[in-house]
Design an enzyme around this catalytic site. Structure first.
Site, PDB file in Angstrom:
ATOM      1  N   ASP A  10      27.393  51.319  43.184  1.00  0.00           N
ATOM      2  CA  ASP A  10      26.607  50.696  44.746  1.00  0.00           C
ATOM      3  C   ASP A  10      27.723  49.743  45.051  1.00  0.00           C
ATOM      4  OD1 ASP A  10      26.495  48.981  42.285  1.00  0.00           O
ATOM      5  OD2 ASP A  10      24.511  48.061  43.286  1.00  0.00           O
ATOM      6  N   HIS A 240      31.348  42.819  35.687  1.00  0.00           N
ATOM      7  CA  HIS A 240      30.239  43.649  34.792  1.00  0.00           C
ATOM      8  C   HIS A 240      30.398  45.145  34.772  1.00  0.00           C
ATOM      9  CE1 HIS A 240      27.405  40.246  35.276  1.00  0.00           C
ATOM     10  NE2 HIS A 240      27.743  40.164  36.567  1.00  0.00           N
TER      11      HIS A 240
HETATM   12  O1  RIB Z   1      24.179  42.780  36.735  1.00  0.00           O
HETATM   13  C1  RIB Z   1      25.296  43.229  37.317  1.00  0.00           C
HETATM   14  C2  RIB Z   1      25.192  44.409  38.094  1.00  0.00           C
HETATM   15  O2  RIB Z   1      24.452  44.233  39.535  1.00  0.00           O
HETATM   16  C3  RIB Z   1      26.294  45.053  38.535  1.00  0.00           C
HETATM   17  O3  RIB Z   1      26.410  46.480  38.507  1.00  0.00           O
HETATM   18  C4  RIB Z   1      26.771  44.575  39.990  1.00  0.00           C
HETATM   19  O4  RIB Z   1      27.325  45.386  40.771  1.00  0.00           O
HETATM   20  C5  RIB Z   1      25.371  44.295  40.245  1.00  0.00           C
HETATM   21  O5  RIB Z   1      25.036  45.473  40.900  1.00  0.00           O
HETATM   22 CA    CA Z   2      27.087  47.602  40.545  1.00  0.00          CA
END
Ligand code: RIB
Ligand code: CA
Length: 314
Positions: A10, A240
């Site tokens: 996303d 992340h």
């Molecule tokens: O919590 C981190 C996640 O949430 C990652 O995938 C970041 O892109 C958001 O979508």
């Molecule tokens: Ca993400």
């Protein structure tokens, strides 16, 4: 042999960094990207995925997927974290290619069935596309090589509620299906990703090495960094989504545990991931009902960030 991989995303600032890795790593064969709403609406997610590949001079199939959660109402996209355009409001050109005509879940099913036992799914957004793929063809559970999900939190607490991580919270019903489907699965959650901080000097190196894509990575990082400074008092950002790829390529940098996962789908704790370690016996057999999976409990954050920089600067 390179790992054939579908990246479900996303994009999203940290997604963009991970996409750059998937495009650059010589041991990854990126079969395609599948998009979902989450950090942005679905059309923006698809546009960003197409554009990021183009900026890296690569033609990668992009299949558009979920526009909303399976059951719950969609929350507004977090523009204060990722910007209105998902890439920190950095000015962006319009991509010249279009998305595939098949949907993200169909793309996943086709690719997995075309190469039984070979394809790895890496999902770094809300999990609707994987949940729908499972519904279209439950047999992919036995044909996928492995599934890596960036999401959840075991001991770390949440980032959008006291107990829930964003990707799981955004579609807990989809997450419940995907995390308990019985396929070989590893959860890379906040217990690992919060150990990693990508600092500004490291982003400068990446930007210098990544050409046009580097400009977007650096511009979007600047916006994301401002959020981290205000919200968490960190100078840098948690990469992340790159951590899911780091686990795949460098699992020795993570501490994992095996056990049973559950997802809370309703109420104040919606989106919480509950983990029962395999070796523990609990008072009620319900905690051993779901299939065994691996979850990351800790990580060598410094080494992971070094790996990210190395991958994006070689
Ligand atoms: O919590 C981190 C996640 O949430 C990652 O995938 C970041 O892109 C958001 O979508
Ligand atoms: Ca993400």
């Amino acid at each position: 042999m390179a790992t054939p991989l579908i990246f479900d995303t996303d994009p999203g600032v940290d997604d963009a960094q991970a996409i750059a890795i998937a495009l650059a790593h010589p041991e990854i064969e990126l079969l395609g990207m599948t998009t979902t709403y989450g950090n942005v609406d679905i059309d923006t997610a698809t546009t960003n995925a197409l554009l990021l590949a183009e900026l890296a001079n690569q033609r990668i199939p992009v299949a558009q997927g979920a526009a909303a959660p399976l059951i719950k109402l969609k929350h507004p996209a977090p523009a204060h974290i990722h910007g209105d355009n998902g890439l920190g409001n950095h000015p962006l050109p319009v991509p010249s290619h279009r998305a595939e005509t098949i949907s993200a879940p169909q793309f996943i099913v086709e690719q997995v069935n075309a190469r039984p036992g070979e394809v790895t799914l890496v999902a770094v957004g809300p999990l609707g596309n994987l949940a729908t793929a499972l519904q279209l063809d439950p047999g992919i559970v036995d044909r996928v090589k492995q599934v890596v999900v960036m999401g959840g939190s075991i001991r770390e607490g949440g980032n959008v509620t006291p107990v829930a991580e964003a990707n799981i919270f955004n579609d807990p019903h989809a997450a419940a299906r995907v995390l308990t489907a019985g396929w070989p699965l590893t959860l890379v959650g906040l217990d690992a990703t919060h150990r990693c901080v990508l600092g500004p000097a490291q982003m400068d190196k990446i930007a210098a090495a990544q050409g046009k894509l580097g400009d977007v990575l650096a511009g979007s990082y600047a916006f994301y960094r401002a959020f981290y400074r205000t919200a968490l008092d960190i100078d840098g950002c948690c990469p992340h989504d790159s951590c899911a790829l780091a686990w795949l390529m460098r699992p020795e940098l993570f501490t994992t545990a095996r056990g049973h996962l559950n997802v809370v789908t309703d109420g104040d704790a919606e989106g919480q991931t509950l983990f029962a370690p395999q070796e523990r016996t609990f008072i009620d057999p319900r905690w051993a009902r779901t299939p065994l999976v691996d979850v990351c409990m800790n990580a060598d954050g410094e080494a992971i960030v070094d790996w990210i920089v190395e991958t994006l600067t070689r």
